[in-house]
Structures are given as structure tokens and as C-alpha cells.
Design an enzyme around this catalytic site. Structure first.
Site, PDB file in Angstrom:
ATOM      1  N   ASN A 246      -7.523  -3.116  14.030  1.00  0.00           N
ATOM      2  CA  ASN A 246      -8.617  -3.342  13.651  1.00  0.00           C
ATOM      3  C   ASN A 246      -9.212  -4.088  12.806  1.00  0.00           C
ATOM      4  OD1 ASN A 246      -8.107  -1.980  11.449  1.00  0.00           O
ATOM      5  ND2 ASN A 246      -9.217  -0.588  11.414  1.00  0.00           N
TER       6      ASN A 246
ATOM      7  N   GLU B 135      -9.455  -1.836   5.367  1.00  0.00           N
ATOM      8  CA  GLU B 135     -10.143  -1.697   6.604  1.00  0.00           C
ATOM      9  C   GLU B 135     -11.471  -2.608   6.529  1.00  0.00           C
ATOM     10  OE1 GLU B 135      -8.840   0.196   8.473  1.00  0.00           O
ATOM     11  OE2 GLU B 135      -7.983   2.283   7.908  1.00  0.00           O
TER      12      GLU B 135
ATOM     13  N   HIS C 297      -7.236  -4.859   9.826  1.00  0.00           N
ATOM     14  CA  HIS C 297      -7.147  -4.467   8.524  1.00  0.00           C
ATOM     15  C   HIS C 297      -5.463  -5.124   8.314  1.00  0.00           C
ATOM     16  CE1 HIS C 297      -5.342  -0.335   9.968  1.00  0.00           C
ATOM     17  NE2 HIS C 297      -3.694  -1.068   9.457  1.00  0.00           N
TER      18      HIS C 297
ATOM     19  N   ASP D 188       0.370  -0.737   0.341  1.00  0.00           N
ATOM     20  CA  ASP D 188       0.361   0.296  -0.213  1.00  0.00           C
ATOM     21  C   ASP D 188       1.159   1.131  -0.123  1.00  0.00           C
ATOM     22  OD1 ASP D 188       0.987  -0.042   2.782  1.00  0.00           O
ATOM     23  OD2 ASP D 188      -1.174  -0.462   3.398  1.00  0.00           O
TER      24      ASP D 188
HETATM   25  C1  GLP Z   1      -0.602   0.278   8.972  1.00  0.00           C
HETATM   26  C2  GLP Z   1      -0.140  -0.400   7.738  1.00  0.00           C
HETATM   27  C3  GLP Z   1      -0.293  -1.758   7.290  1.00  0.00           C
HETATM   28  C4  GLP Z   1       0.278  -2.479   9.215  1.00  0.00           C
HETATM   29  C5  GLP Z   1      -0.943  -1.978   9.512  1.00  0.00           C
HETATM   30  C6  GLP Z   1      -0.660  -2.107  11.422  1.00  0.00           C
HETATM   31  O1  GLP Z   1      -1.702   1.548   8.698  1.00  0.00           O
HETATM   32  N1  GLP Z   1      -1.097  -0.105   6.056  1.00  0.00           N
HETATM   33  O2  GLP Z   1       0.579  -2.584   6.424  1.00  0.00           O
HETATM   34  O3  GLP Z   1       0.451  -3.963   9.148  1.00  0.00           O
HETATM   35  O4  GLP Z   1      -0.927  -0.645   9.521  1.00  0.00           O
HETATM   36  O5  GLP Z   1       0.690  -1.156  12.330  1.00  0.00           O
HETATM   37  P1  GLP Z   1       2.167  -1.461  13.045  1.00  0.00           P
HETATM   38  O6  GLP Z   1       2.975  -2.801  12.097  1.00  0.00           O
HETATM   39  O7  GLP Z   1       2.805  -0.383  13.011  1.00  0.00           O
HETATM   40  O8  GLP Z   1       1.145  -1.829  13.952  1.00  0.00           O
END
Ligand code: GLP
Length: 243
Positions: free
Chosen positions: A136, A143, A138, A67
């Protein structure tokens, strides 16, 4: 889904890195699906350490990121392109032409989604997809409520996601409201998926994911239950409510 319980973030990173390194060594033209966020940084550090010590080569590897934010320049320290350069690409020998990340700065975002899908579809699916998980549920930026048949698309970020990611920005207002993300169907095309989770902040979502068989679009990560080769590598804190 296979669950590997590890002690902490360091163990999670090092076990995940071993799987990637073995894959790249046995298949030098591997296609790797990569993620951003705090979770995979330790894994990337392990890959860099191994590259320096053992010379595992990424010369023939292709990478595909999940992404990118909409409206953030690739040179901007908050872009996922910049994140990947800083945390991985600048330190290993993957050629820039083999790195793929959606471009969130183009005028025609729909065309960019199609271009990215075409790029992904030219391959049979990545060999290994790395995933983190949002609190959440995702994956990528899919989402809750995203269709499981989705391909690369534009998303409106949930407020909880913007708040969670605000730690990387100066102010909450600076966090983009939209992103381009590979869809759930695109993610499920991977031959193997590694989902990483660390820390108490992920305990509740891991409980939801692991304590029921339910596959529900309100919990995007539950789509992974439909895939044949998923390994969850999670630490004790992340699994503390899932027993
Ligand atoms: C972000 C990314 C995801 C990631 C997630 C968790 O928004 N788009 O690809 O896995 O949230 O983030 P973190 O690893 O900082 O907890």
C-alpha cells in the site's frame, strides 16, 4: 529518484550490499538506518558473507531500525529486534550498545517515541537508510495518510499490512495491531536512501510510485520524491508495470 533496474532478488541484494559495504569501508563510523521484512534479508546475508570473507568491520557503526511492533517482547521471535539479531547483528561485530530499535514493550509509548527521536536527533541523520515498501506504499510502518512531517510515532497497522505480515506469525490474530515507527520526516533526514523492491507483489505500488510526479500522503513512499539522494533498486518483476 534514481531507479536501478536489476534482474532479480539476488542482484538487488548484492548491489545494495556493495553500496553499504563501500560506505562502511570509507566511513567506519557510519550510521545505518535498517529495515525489516522479507526484502532486506538477502542484503543482510551479503553483508554477513562479506564480513566473514573480507572482515569489513562494524565496530564503530551505529544502527537505527525503522520500526517495532507494540507489545511484542524483544526476545519473541516475532519482534523486529529478534529479526535483526537473527538475520544480521548476531553475525557481524556491531556492538550491542550501538544498535537502536524502538522498544514496543514499555508502558509509556509516547515517551519511548520521544526517546527514539532524541536519539536520532543527536545525529545529523543516518548516512544510508534502507527501505522496503509495503504494497500500500508504506515505508517503515507509515501507513497511507501519515503526515509527511511526522517523527517517531505510534501507528495503528492497516489490515492489509497485518495480513501481509501474518506470514511471519502462526495466526493472523497474533499480528499486533500497533507499532512504533520512525516518521516520514525522520526518514527523510537520511543523507542517502536506498529503497528496495522485489517481486510481482510490488509491481502495482511501484507503478503508482514511478508513473506519476504526484507527492501524496496517501502514498507514503511518494515523500521520497522530495529527497535529493534516493536510489530505488528494484527487480524486473517489481518494475513490470512501471514501464
Ligand atoms: C513491513 C515493514 C516495512 C517493510 C514492508 C515490506 O510491514 N514494517 O519496513 O518494508 O512491510 O515488507 P516485505 O519486505 O516483507 O515485503
Amino acid at each position: 529518484m534514481r531507479v536501478l533496474e536489476v534482474r532479480d532478488y539476488q542482484d538487488m541484494s548484492s548491489i545494495a550490499s556493495k553500496i553499504i559495504i563501500e560506505k562502511v569501508q570509507s566511513k567506519p563510523d557510519s550510521k545505518l538506518g535498517l529495515a525489516t521484512g522479507g526484502t532486506p534479508i538477502g542484503l543482510y546475508q551479503e553483508l554477513i558473507r562479506d564480513y566473514r570473507k573480507n572482515g569489513t568491520s562494524y565496530e564503530r557503526v551505529c544502527t537505527y531500525n525503522l520500526d517495532e511492533y507494540v507489545g511484542i517482547d524483544p526476545e519473541d521471535p516475532n519482534s523486529y529486534r529478534y529479526f535483526m539479531e537473527k538475520n544480521l547483528f548476531a553475525h557481524i561485530n556491531v556492538p550491542e550498545s550501538q544498535v537502536h530499535i524502538p522498544d514496543g514493550t514499555v508502558e509509556d509509548l509516547e515517551a519511548e517515541c520521544k526517546r527514539y527521536d532524541d536519539e536520532l536527533n543527536r545525529r545529523e541523520g543516518v548516512d544510508i537508510q534502507i527501505l522496503g515498501i509495503g504494497s500500500n506504499g508504506h515505508i517503515g510502518f507509515n501507513e497511507p495518510g501519515t503526515s509527511f512531517s511526522s517523527h517517531t510515532h505510534i501507528v495503528k497497522l492497516a489490515e492489509t499490512t497485518r495480513k501481509a505480515n501474518a506470514r511471519f506469525f502462526e495466526r493472523l490474530e497474533d499480528v499486533p495491531t500497533q507499532a512504533i515507527t520512525m516518521g516520514i520526516a525522520s526518514i527523510l533526514k537520511a543523507k542517502q536512501i536506498l529503497l528496495l523492491a522485489s517481486g510481482i507483489k510490488k509491481a502495482e505500488v511501484m507503478r503508482r510510485l514511478l508513473t506519476s510526479d504526484e507527492v501524496d500522503e496517501q502514498l507514503p513512499a511518494s515523500a521520497l520524491k522530495k529527497h535529493q539522494n534516493v536510489t530505488i533498486i528494484a527487480d524486473e518483476e517489481a518494475l513490470s508495470l512501471a514501464k
